[in-house]
Design a protein around this motif. Sequence first.
Motif, PDB file in Angstrom:
ATOM      1  N   TRP A 196       4.011  38.132  48.237  1.00  0.00           N
ATOM      2  CA  TRP A 196       2.752  38.692  47.767  1.00  0.00           C
ATOM      3  C   TRP A 196       1.975  37.659  46.957  1.00  0.00           C
ATOM      4  CZ3 TRP A 196       2.642  42.827  43.370  1.00  0.00           C
ATOM      5  CH2 TRP A 196       1.354  43.351  43.267  1.00  0.00           C
ATOM      6  N   PHE A 197       2.629  37.020  46.018  1.00  0.00           N
ATOM      7  CA  PHE A 197       1.996  35.946  45.254  1.00  0.00           C
ATOM      8  C   PHE A 197       2.674  34.645  45.682  1.00  0.00           C
ATOM      9  CE2 PHE A 197      -0.467  37.690  41.630  1.00  0.00           C
ATOM     10  CZ  PHE A 197      -0.359  39.015  41.963  1.00  0.00           C
TER      11      PHE A 197
ATOM     12  N   PHE B  27       6.833  37.219  43.156  1.00  0.00           N
ATOM     13  CA  PHE B  27       6.466  38.619  43.225  1.00  0.00           C
ATOM     14  C   PHE B  27       6.375  38.989  44.696  1.00  0.00           C
ATOM     15  CE2 PHE B  27       3.620  37.500  39.424  1.00  0.00           C
ATOM     16  CZ  PHE B  27       4.710  37.408  38.604  1.00  0.00           C
TER      17      PHE B  27
ATOM     18  N   LEU C 175       6.866  44.201  39.245  1.00  0.00           N
ATOM     19  CA  LEU C 175       5.410  44.126  39.077  1.00  0.00           C
ATOM     20  C   LEU C 175       4.739  45.219  39.894  1.00  0.00           C
ATOM     21  CD1 LEU C 175       3.033  42.605  37.842  1.00  0.00           C
ATOM     22  CD2 LEU C 175       2.898  41.313  39.937  1.00  0.00           C
TER      23      LEU C 175
ATOM     24  N   TYR D 213       5.137  48.375  38.124  1.00  0.00           N
ATOM     25  CA  TYR D 213       4.243  48.493  36.982  1.00  0.00           C
ATOM     26  C   TYR D 213       2.826  48.850  37.425  1.00  0.00           C
ATOM     27  CZ  TYR D 213       1.617  47.522  32.846  1.00  0.00           C
ATOM     28  OH  TYR D 213       0.769  47.665  31.782  1.00  0.00           O
ATOM     29  N   ILE D 214       2.381  48.218  38.497  1.00  0.00           N
ATOM     30  CA  ILE D 214       1.021  48.485  38.960  1.00  0.00           C
ATOM     31  C   ILE D 214       0.873  49.945  39.351  1.00  0.00           C
ATOM     32  CG2 ILE D 214      -0.565  48.029  40.862  1.00  0.00           C
ATOM     33  CD1 ILE D 214       0.254  45.108  40.598  1.00  0.00           C
TER      34      ILE D 214
ATOM     35  N   MET E 184      11.692  39.214  39.984  1.00  0.00           N
ATOM     36  CA  MET E 184      11.115  40.496  39.641  1.00  0.00           C
ATOM     37  C   MET E 184      11.806  41.603  40.415  1.00  0.00           C
ATOM     38  SD  MET E 184       8.006  41.025  37.871  1.00  0.00           S
ATOM     39  CE  MET E 184       7.118  39.981  36.761  1.00  0.00           C
TER      40      MET E 184
ATOM     41  N   GLU F  65       1.000  52.275  36.190  1.00  0.00           N
ATOM     42  CA  GLU F  65      -0.227  52.399  35.401  1.00  0.00           C
ATOM     43  C   GLU F  65      -1.348  53.026  36.198  1.00  0.00           C
ATOM     44  OE1 GLU F  65      -2.162  49.563  33.110  1.00  0.00           O
ATOM     45  OE2 GLU F  65      -0.570  49.402  31.652  1.00  0.00           O
TER      46      GLU F  65
ATOM     47  N   ILE G  26       7.244  40.682  31.722  1.00  0.00           N
ATOM     48  CA  ILE G  26       6.982  39.244  31.806  1.00  0.00           C
ATOM     49  C   ILE G  26       8.121  38.457  31.153  1.00  0.00           C
ATOM     50  CG2 ILE G  26       5.374  37.416  31.195  1.00  0.00           C
ATOM     51  CD1 ILE G  26       3.159  39.473  31.280  1.00  0.00           C
TER      52      ILE G  26
ATOM     53  N   PHE H 252       4.435  32.829  42.063  1.00  0.00           N
ATOM     54  CA  PHE H 252       5.587  33.416  41.401  1.00  0.00           C
ATOM     55  C   PHE H 252       6.380  34.227  42.413  1.00  0.00           C
ATOM     56  CE2 PHE H 252       2.647  33.293  37.642  1.00  0.00           C
ATOM     57  CZ  PHE H 252       3.295  32.251  37.034  1.00  0.00           C
TER      58      PHE H 252
ATOM     59  N   LEU I  77       4.723  45.978  29.980  1.00  0.00           N
ATOM     60  CA  LEU I  77       4.230  44.794  30.698  1.00  0.00           C
ATOM     61  C   LEU I  77       4.761  43.521  30.049  1.00  0.00           C
ATOM     62  CD1 LEU I  77       2.371  43.558  32.853  1.00  0.00           C
ATOM     63  CD2 LEU I  77       0.554  43.596  31.178  1.00  0.00           C
TER      64      LEU I  77
END
Lengths: 478, 494
Positions: free
Chosen positions: B71-72, B77, B137, B140-141, B194, B144, B185, B75, B181
């Motif tokens: 995805w990234f 992720f 991550l 978390y997305i 992650m 939230e 990290i 990093f 968050l």
Amino acid sequence: MLNNIYNIFFIPEIFLACSSFVCLLFGLFLKKNAFRQTSNLAVFVLLLTILLVYYDNESNFANYKSLFSHSSFINFFKILALLGSIASIIISKDYFLGIKLKNFEIPILLLFSTLGMMLMIASNNLMSMYLAIELQSLSLYVAAAIKRDSISSAESGVKYFILGALSSGILLYGFSLIYGFTGSMNFDDISFYLSKYENLNLGLIFGLVFVMVGLAFKVSAVPFHMWTPDVYEGAPNSITGFFAIVPKIAAVALIYRFCLVPFENFYLEWSQIILFLSIASMFLGAIAAIAQSNIKRLLAYSSIGHIGYILIALVAANDDGIKAASIYMFSYMIMNVAIFAILLSLKVKNEYLINISDLKGLSKSNPIVSLSISIIMLSMAGIPPFIGFFGKFYVFIAAIEQELYVLSVLGVLASVISAFYYLRIIKIMYFDEIKSEGIINFQISFQSKIILSLSLFVIICFIFYPSLLINISASLTI
Amino acid sequence: MIDWPLVSVIIFLPLIGALIILFIKEDELTSINIKWAALLATLGTFILSLILWLQFDYSNPSYQYEEKFRWFDDFNFFYHVGVDGISLFMILLSTFLTPLCILASWSNIKKRVKEYMLSFLFLETVMIGMFASIDILLFYIFFEAVLIPMYLIIGIWGGNRRIYASFKFFLYTLLGSVLMLIAIIVMYRNTSSMSIEFLQGNYFSYNTQLFLWLAFFASFAVKIPMWPFHTWLPDAHVEAPTAGSVILAGVLLKMGGYGFIRFSLGMLPEATEFFIPLIMTLSIVAIVYTSLVALAQTDIKKLIAYSSVAHMGIVTIGIFLVNQQGLEGAMMQMISHGLVSAALFLCVGVIYDRMHTREIEFYGGLVQRMPLYATVFMIFMLGSVGLPGTSGFIGEFLVIVGAFKFSSYVVIGAAFGIILSAVYMLYLYKRIIFGTISNNKLADILDINTREKIILIPLAISVILLGIFPNLFLDPMRLSLELIITNYEIANAK
């Protein structure tokens, strides 16, 4: 080496300077529609400049090494500033025509100020840095006061001028101290000179503090932010949009370069200043915005808050920090372009929208617009899945890499406080009962619509392919 | 096995439904189309999630149906989703309750139907996504993003104090989750990963664990909610529309419990060991205190809201016992509470739609006019009390059995809470259902109609099914829970 003398015109800054004069002449000799035509030409010129910046590899500015520098970080921020400038000229065209302010000088002023910003970002010498800042600011002082018959616009121009001049004075004094104690104006020479010493002497510390104060004025970090809400409020909306979007980009790039190039070895000295500026900006930006009823003042405080987050990444002062700053700045620019594109097209009873409470009932009359505003607000508040979250996320990654735990926790706390006023806008649009309907008009030109849709697209869809921007920003070197 | 991305389809099907609804023009006539589109999308999701259950491999403790994409670039992720025994039923709960919510809002949501359905479909996507994430991550997305639709649902379609309630809900839970968050990290910085799966191998020093644990606790304790962080819940429940309360009680509270199992137990075992006394104390206080508070309520919804806090206290006790019975009990209690409290809120919605008040005083003697309603209400009321044969019993029983291994004080506290729950629920039932009709306005109240039957009967069946065949639910989750317990014990034996 310049093989051909004509190549000089392909240096982006020189091209932009020359074309600005051409635009000026062009506007002068046009009889009809001078404003519109000049704006279009200005956008075209800026687009060409982007291309030139993009293809400007190493060669050209190397000749001006003593005054200007060249790096991927500089290029990225130059392109960002140019993009912001293009977007804000396009979205403000109709607004200017709407308030019958048709001076063709406006786009020219913005062009010159953009030129100043490009030079600011690239400057590698105290003298060129000062001159670039002045070129940028002087154009903006005039732009703020461009609505001559309006008292508030004139007031905002004068306020901006006086405070800007004061900060320039302080900046210049700091420069003179630095020059006096290091014997050089060139960033690299200063860096080389300083690398020989363990500690900064008192005079240099004074110089550093003065420069920091001056730069804090330019990025409007607390406690040097006082001019921002007033100038934002008084200036015509479209000029406010320009203020919010573009000069911040240049000033942030400048403060990064100033801290990380000549003074990179004296992290402890400047990081304390930036740390304070950052915390104060985040909290004041979050708390002061709560009480605002004017949308422009609210956005002013919001931008102060955003500067606080960008300064966190500067305190981190590592590669991740530079990456975070570029991602954050990009998201900041996109979000501000989007919100101003909407604000410049919203009319309440034939007046452009100013009071937040006038947004009441927008969700009924213009569901798409209010949905867009909500998305932008949530993104500014840093709620995933929008782009604003990733800006903040990268900032905190950089901060935690440097083990700045307290600063990160303070940062997230401030973001919760600031979420309140962003949510308040959504509340006004969606939750409040509507008394009367149909007073809000949303008229948007085709070009602004493209800009708005593009920026909304980026805000929403960044999450699906983040690597595009992140790979670019990961490769930046200061 | 299935060779197409089933989990992703389940996650994004509601969102696709939302996109379709976005292009249906809303007016008097077409709002019915919007409702049907939303219902079909959510029903489709539910049916697909049943496939998830049918094809589930009971002998595999780790994630199944995994999908992983980079995805990234910079990093580690990933877009990494999958289902294990713990998340399976959380996903099923979400997909089961959402169509019921759409049905429950069929006729009582009259303004802004389109935005309402959009919010619900978006909410379903993020809920399922959250339970299915294996990348923190991503978790978390989604975690939230839940706030956005819920904020709108409470704020637009809520009661009189909806604005206060929606802000309190949003800011309270945001405050908790931003600390998470930071913790996420920090975890990434220490391990460069992650993946929830990877991080369950205990990679943190003792002191780091303590801080991380507190940050996660801040987020999940607000969400679940534990006393004293529960104050947002009664406001949010009371002001939310019926369907909003259903989702809030049915699924969103479980995000806290799920987080405790995955993160606190799974990744921070030594810190968990350290903080167990804290959790036990808070849970027992929560159970006893909120039960007493519930007893004193005059608003039906508020009473059920406080009873939720008490039931969640049983869940946190079960989770932090960290033994097989405790964890299974906690999971069962979460599923059971998801069904029972959702059903109770729907029951309140039934009479609220007719009388537009939730005051207990107003009602009385409903059994005279609404026999069928009285029956289903009784099933759910008994489920909430924990009568043997209903779902509530299994969870509470298992937790208490598990608690005996830990400390008899905890058992006494939990049992006392269960008795109190019988007191306030039976008292509530007596006041609104039994007796003669004292209020003239109730004289011609109608019994539940077909739509309401369609909503309530599946819930009643599943409450009883869960009570009679608990193994149907316990078998798939057993190995996954065992894995967590084994890891926990290995870490603490060191």
